[in-house]
Design a protein around this motif. Structure first.
Motif: not given
Length: 203
Positions: A13-19, A97-108
Motif C-alpha cells: 500500500t505504501l509503495r502504491d501511495e508513493d507512486a 499501470l502505476p500512477a506515474r506511468r498512467q500519466g505518461l501514457l495518457h500524455l502520449v
C-alpha cells in the motif's frame, strides 16, 4: 503468519501511495491546489468539447448523407461505442499501470490525438453508393473524430479515479457535476453562439 501478511500488505500500500503521490501531490500546498484546478478544468472542458463535437461533425455529414433517421442513429451509436471505449481504456490504464506511468501514457495519447486534428472529413470519404450508408458513416467518424471522442470520454473516469485517491470519495461527485455542466454548456452554446457566427472550418 498473519503479521507477515499484514506487513506485506502495508508495504504494498505504501509503495502504491508513493507512486501515486509522485504524480499527484496530495498535500494542501500549491501543487495540490494546482491539481484540483487542472482536474476540474479537464472535466469541464471534456464535457464541453464532447458535446460540441457531435453537432459539428453532423453538420459536415448532412450534405453527404442526408438527414435520414438511420444516419442520426448510426452517428449516436458510434459515439456511444466511443464512450464505452474510453471507459475501457481508463479501466485498463488504472489496473495495469502505476500512477506515474498512467500519466505518461495518457500524455502520449493526448499528443497523438492532437496530431490528427483538424477533424475535417476528406473528400475521399464522401459516399459513392447511397444504398447502404452505415459503413461509410462509421468509417468517416472513426477517421475524423474517433480518437478525439475516445480521449474526451476517457477523461471522466481517469480524472475521477485520480481525484478519489487523493481528495476523498466526494471529489468525483463534484467533478461529475462539472462535466455535466460543461456538457450542457456545449449543447446550448453550439446552436446559439458557435454555429451562427463561425463557419465549419473555423469551428
Amino acid at each position: 503468519s498473519m503479521s507477515g501478511r499484514n506487513g506485506r500488505r502495508t508495504r504494498t500500500t505504501l509503495r502504491d501511495e508513493d507512486a501515486a503521490d509522485a504524480f499527484h501531490p496530495s498535500d494542501p500546498s500549491a501543487p495540490g491546489s494546482r491539481f484540483r484546478v487542472l482536474s476540474a478544468s479537464a472535466m469541464f472542458l471534456s464535457g464541453f468539447l464532447l458535446f460540441q463535437l457531435l453537432p459539428l461533425i453532423s453538420k459536415y455529414m448532412l450534405p453527404w448523407f442526408g438527414g435520414d433517421f438511420s444516419v442520426w442513429a448510426t452517428t449516436v451509436l458510434f459515439f456511444e461505442v466511443a464512450l464505452l471505449g474510453g471507459y475501457v481504456y481508463a479501466l485498463l490504464l488504472s489496473r495495469r499501470l502505476p500512477a506515474r506511468r498512467q500519466g505518461l501514457l495518457h500524455l502520449v495519447t493526448v499528443i497523438l490525438t492532437i496530431s490528427v486534428l483538424p477533424i475535417i472529413p476528406r473528400e475521399s470519404l464522401r459516399p459513392s453508393d447511397q444504398t447502404d450508408l452505415t459503413w461509410d458513416i462509421l468509417v468517416l467518424l472513426a477517421v475524423t473524430v474517433g480518437a478525439p471522442s475516445l480521449l474526451l470520454a476517457s477523461t471522466v473516469p481517469i480524472v475521477s479515479r485520480w481525484s478519489e485517491r487523493h481528495h476523498g470519495s466526494t471529489a468525483p461527485l463534484r467533478l461529475w457535476l462539472l462535466w455535466s455542466g460543461g456538457a450542457l454548456l456545449g449543447l446550448f452554446t453550439y446552436p446559439l453562439l458557435v454555429e451562427p457566427f463561425l463557419g465549419l472550418r473555423a469551428q
